[in-house]
Design a protein around this motif. Structure first.
Motif, PDB file in Angstrom:
ATOM      1  N   ILE A  74       1.736  -3.906  -6.502  1.00  0.00           N
ATOM      2  CA  ILE A  74       1.717  -5.332  -6.174  1.00  0.00           C
ATOM      3  C   ILE A  74       0.560  -5.637  -5.228  1.00  0.00           C
ATOM      4  O   ILE A  74      -0.133  -6.646  -5.373  1.00  0.00           O
ATOM      5  N   THR A  75       0.336  -4.752  -4.268  1.00  0.00           N
ATOM      6  CA  THR A  75      -0.797  -4.929  -3.353  1.00  0.00           C
ATOM      7  C   THR A  75      -2.118  -4.906  -4.109  1.00  0.00           C
ATOM      8  O   THR A  75      -3.013  -5.725  -3.857  1.00  0.00           O
ATOM      9  N   ALA A  76      -2.251  -3.978  -5.063  1.00  0.00           N
ATOM     10  CA  ALA A  76      -3.489  -3.886  -5.849  1.00  0.00           C
ATOM     11  C   ALA A  76      -3.713  -5.157  -6.658  1.00  0.00           C
ATOM     12  O   ALA A  76      -4.838  -5.677  -6.734  1.00  0.00           O
ATOM     13  N   ALA A  77      -2.643  -5.678  -7.263  1.00  0.00           N
ATOM     14  CA  ALA A  77      -2.768  -6.920  -8.032  1.00  0.00           C
ATOM     15  C   ALA A  77      -3.160  -8.076  -7.131  1.00  0.00           C
ATOM     16  O   ALA A  77      -4.010  -8.911  -7.487  1.00  0.00           O
ATOM     17  N   SER A  78      -2.557  -8.141  -5.947  1.00  0.00           N
ATOM     18  CA  SER A  78      -2.871  -9.219  -5.013  1.00  0.00           C
ATOM     19  C   SER A  78      -4.335  -9.180  -4.591  1.00  0.00           C
ATOM     20  O   SER A  78      -5.017 -10.212  -4.551  1.00  0.00           O
ATOM     21  N   LEU A  79      -4.823  -7.983  -4.301  1.00  0.00           N
ATOM     22  CA  LEU A  79      -6.229  -7.845  -3.915  1.00  0.00           C
ATOM     23  C   LEU A  79      -7.160  -8.286  -5.036  1.00  0.00           C
ATOM     24  O   LEU A  79      -8.148  -8.992  -4.816  1.00  0.00           O
ATOM     25  N   SER A  80      -6.838  -7.878  -6.255  1.00  0.00           N
ATOM     26  CA  SER A  80      -7.733  -8.203  -7.373  1.00  0.00           C
ATOM     27  C   SER A  80      -7.709  -9.691  -7.705  1.00  0.00           C
ATOM     28  O   SER A  80      -8.731 -10.289  -8.027  1.00  0.00           O
ATOM     29  N   LEU A  81      -6.522 -10.315  -7.632  1.00  0.00           N
ATOM     30  CA  LEU A  81      -6.415 -11.733  -7.966  1.00  0.00           C
ATOM     31  C   LEU A  81      -7.118 -12.623  -6.948  1.00  0.00           C
ATOM     32  O   LEU A  81      -7.444 -13.777  -7.250  1.00  0.00           O
ATOM     33  N   ARG A  82      -7.353 -12.095  -5.760  1.00  0.00           N
ATOM     34  CA  ARG A  82      -8.040 -12.869  -4.722  1.00  0.00           C
ATOM     35  C   ARG A  82      -9.534 -12.515  -4.648  1.00  0.00           C
ATOM     36  O   ARG A  82     -10.195 -12.823  -3.670  1.00  0.00           O
ATOM     37  N   SER A  83      -9.997 -11.834  -5.694  1.00  0.00           N
ATOM     38  CA  SER A  83     -11.418 -11.493  -5.778  1.00  0.00           C
ATOM     39  C   SER A  83     -11.977 -12.049  -7.074  1.00  0.00           C
ATOM     40  O   SER A  83     -11.244 -12.589  -7.907  1.00  0.00           O
ATOM     41  N   ASP A  84     -13.272 -11.890  -7.246  1.00  0.00           N
ATOM     42  CA  ASP A  84     -13.876 -12.343  -8.508  1.00  0.00           C
ATOM     43  C   ASP A  84     -13.928 -11.235  -9.551  1.00  0.00           C
ATOM     44  O   ASP A  84     -14.517 -11.405 -10.631  1.00  0.00           O
ATOM     45  N   GLY A  85     -13.309 -10.098  -9.235  1.00  0.00           N
ATOM     46  CA  GLY A  85     -13.269  -8.993 -10.187  1.00  0.00           C
ATOM     47  C   GLY A  85     -14.411  -8.012 -10.073  1.00  0.00           C
ATOM     48  O   GLY A  85     -14.394  -6.965 -10.721  1.00  0.00           O
ATOM     49  N   THR A  86     -15.407  -8.313  -9.262  1.00  0.00           N
ATOM     50  CA  THR A  86     -16.510  -7.362  -9.096  1.00  0.00           C
ATOM     51  C   THR A  86     -16.118  -6.312  -8.052  1.00  0.00           C
ATOM     52  O   THR A  86     -15.461  -6.633  -7.057  1.00  0.00           O
ATOM     53  N   HIS A  87     -16.508  -5.087  -8.312  1.00  0.00           N
ATOM     54  CA  HIS A  87     -16.172  -4.007  -7.391  1.00  0.00           C
ATOM     55  C   HIS A  87     -17.120  -2.852  -7.612  1.00  0.00           C
ATOM     56  O   HIS A  87     -17.764  -2.738  -8.658  1.00  0.00           O
ATOM     57  N   LYS A  88     -17.217  -1.970  -6.631  1.00  0.00           N
ATOM     58  CA  LYS A  88     -18.204  -0.888  -6.655  1.00  0.00           C
ATOM     59  C   LYS A  88     -17.826   0.232  -7.618  1.00  0.00           C
ATOM     60  O   LYS A  88     -18.687   0.829  -8.258  1.00  0.00           O
ATOM     61  N   VAL A  89     -16.544   0.543  -7.687  1.00  0.00           N
ATOM     62  CA  VAL A  89     -16.075   1.668  -8.506  1.00  0.00           C
ATOM     63  C   VAL A  89     -15.417   1.113  -9.758  1.00  0.00           C
ATOM     64  O   VAL A  89     -14.512   0.275  -9.681  1.00  0.00           O
ATOM     65  N   THR A  90     -15.837   1.565 -10.923  1.00  0.00           N
ATOM     66  CA  THR A  90     -15.226   1.095 -12.163  1.00  0.00           C
ATOM     67  C   THR A  90     -13.951   1.883 -12.447  1.00  0.00           C
ATOM     68  O   THR A  90     -13.739   2.979 -11.920  1.00  0.00           O
ATOM     69  N   LEU A  91     -13.107   1.318 -13.292  1.00  0.00           N
ATOM     70  CA  LEU A  91     -11.899   2.033 -13.694  1.00  0.00           C
ATOM     71  C   LEU A  91     -12.261   3.331 -14.407  1.00  0.00           C
ATOM     72  O   LEU A  91     -11.626   4.375 -14.190  1.00  0.00           O
ATOM     73  N   ASP A  92     -13.284   3.299 -15.247  1.00  0.00           N
ATOM     74  CA  ASP A  92     -13.708   4.519 -15.944  1.00  0.00           C
ATOM     75  C   ASP A  92     -14.136   5.590 -14.946  1.00  0.00           C
ATOM     76  O   ASP A  92     -13.841   6.782 -15.135  1.00  0.00           O
ATOM     77  N   ASP A  93     -14.820   5.189 -13.868  1.00  0.00           N
ATOM     78  CA  ASP A  93     -15.203   6.147 -12.827  1.00  0.00           C
ATOM     79  C   ASP A  93     -13.963   6.749 -12.163  1.00  0.00           C
ATOM     80  O   ASP A  93     -13.905   7.952 -11.904  1.00  0.00           O
TER      81      ASP A  93
END
Length: 460
Positions: A405-424
């Motif tokens: 839930i914390t991870a979802a909350s963080l992502s929903l309050r961002s524009d989706g850009t991040h340094k580490v990709t899911l594939d990484d």
């Protein structure tokens, strides 16, 4: 991608998808493929590696027996298991697929090779069948996590697996980058693309019915777990806590802001207490991590007050399955292969992605949520005390649900850009698992399992 939603979400019984569900399926499949069972005089099974080391705590021996009797994880009635096994103990007669009786002595015919690991995977098993004329047949299977099983030949030659899974789909993907590229090209969401892929194999109505059934079983499991008291089986004398804590939570008004998260953790613990007791659960993506997705789904359905909960739940499961497929394909969901990061870590990532999708997040936000879920479980070992899926597994599910839930909350309050990709993150998980010492990968030879006095099975 050679997986489907219902490969990841399977209805079965506890306590383990890799050590209970998989061996049950393998045992039954072995007999179905062997055929001419009326000519059989003897059956044996040899368990290797993690299946041998933690098999008693994970009920692997019991699962194998049920599979040889013809039972399946999705159909066997949990309340009937003790009677079936007691009858075998009394008669020393095993009815192959429920029909053909052969002598069977579990102490002699189930062989435990704790010091030997077969080359394909830590969860290896070999079935040996002897016919009346003295000829023997044997086949080796591997249980690779989440109830997935492969014969030795299938594991060595993936192209020989179910050809139905190889049907062309409109949005093929092997990485999250593939899915994001499809989305950027078409403007479609992850859930819409997954639905399009699934309906190559079934109708839209069938897909919805299947997703609804998965959620129904998950809900029922939470409800049972929140009502059951007593002690979990296995000899560790672990008491069920979810029901008592749930009663206390309902008797007092929420006082602190985090009281809502306390309820979410209880949902997850309720499921995993049911799992530890051998109850009916949904592998999501494993039994050891089966509480996280149901807990976050119930949080979504009841606390997020969605306008269309039915569609939201379906989207949740579709997005979650995409993440699970990627983790299974590019790393592992087997605790015996890469530790608990591949079970609780993957379930957390799946739940985070699912919640983000259900709440209307973009494809990039879905990826970010899943990446956060995996990143913050990297290196987690699988060290069950006594080989039982109880300590630390039950509490880990509660923690994993809150982190999702914390991870979802963080992502929903961002524009989706991040340094580490899911594939990484998935590749890092794979490499971390490869580097992890075997004693920390579902063997009960390291970690908490050796720092706490283990159960003496001979005395139980």
């Amino acid at each position: 991608m050679d997986m489907r939603v219902f490969d990841l979400f399977k209805i079965g019984i506890g306590p383990s998808s890799s050590h209970t569900v998989g061996p049950m399926l393998a045992a039954r499949r072995f007999l179905l493929e062997a055929g001419n069972l009326h000519q059989v005089s003897k059956v044996q099974v040899a368990l290797y590696g993690s299946l041998a080391l933690t098999g008693q705590g994970h009920a692997t021996d019991r699962a194998v027996l049920l599979g040889l009797m013809g039972e399946t994880p999705q159909d066997v009635a949990p309340e009937s298991v003790e009677q079936k096994l007691a009858q075998l103990e009394q008669t020393h007669q095993l009815r192959l697929l429920g029909e053909y009786a052969v002598p069977f002595h579990p102490a002699e015919d189930i062989l435990w090779f704790k010091q030997e690991v077969l080359p394909g995977h830590p969860n290896g098993m070999t079935f040996i069948l002897t016919r009346n004329d003295g000829q023997t047949e044997r086949q080796t299977f591997y249980s690779t996590g989440g109830g997935f099983i492969y014969s030795e030949d299938e594991l060595a030659h993936p192209g020989k697996r179910d050809t139905d899974q190889q049907k062309p789909v409109p949005f093929p993907f092997s990485t999250m980058a593939d899915l994001l590229a499809h989305g950027q090209r078409t403007g479609l969401s992850v859930t819409t693309m997954l639905r399009a892929n699934e309906t190559v194999h079934c109708s839209n109505d069938e897909l919805n019915a299947g997703l609804d059934k998965i959620w129904s079983v998950m809900k029922a499991c939470i409800s049972r777990g929140l009502q059951q008291n007593g002690e979990l089986p296995g000899g560790l004398h672990v008491k069920r806590r979810a029901a008592a804590l749930w009663r206390t939570a309902n008797e007092t008004a929420d006082v602190l802001p985090h009281d809502g998260m306390h309820r979410v953790s209880l949902y997850a613990m309720a499921v995993n207490e049911e799992n530890a007791a051998g109850g009916r659960v949904v592998t999501a993506p494993t039994n050891g991590a089966a509480g996280i997705i149901p807990a976050v789904l119930r949080y979504y359905a009841e606390d997020c007050k969605p306008s269309n909960p039915e569609q939201g739940i379906r989207n949740f499961l579709l997005a979650a399955s995409a993440i699970g497929m990627l983790c299974k394909k590019n790393a592992s969901i087997s605790g015996a292969e890469i530790g608990c990061q591949g079970e609780v870590g993957v379930a957390c990532a799946m739940a985070a992605a699912g919640l983000t999708a259900a709440l209307g997040g973009s494809n990039e936000q879905i990826e970010a949520a899943a990446e956060i879920g995996i990143e913050h479980h990297l290196g987690m070992t699988c060290d069950p005390i006594g080989g039982l899926v109880q300590i630390p597994c039950i509490e880990r599910n509660g923690m994993g649900a809150v982190k999702a839930i914390t991870a979802a909350s963080l992502s929903l309050r961002s524009d989706g850009t991040h340094k580490v990709t899911l594939d990484d993150a998935i590749e890092t998980m794979r490499q971390t698992g490869a580097d992890m010492q075997a004693k920390y990968k579902e063997t009960s030879l390291g970690g908490l399992a050796v720092h706490v006095v283990s159960v003496n099975y001979a005395a139980c």
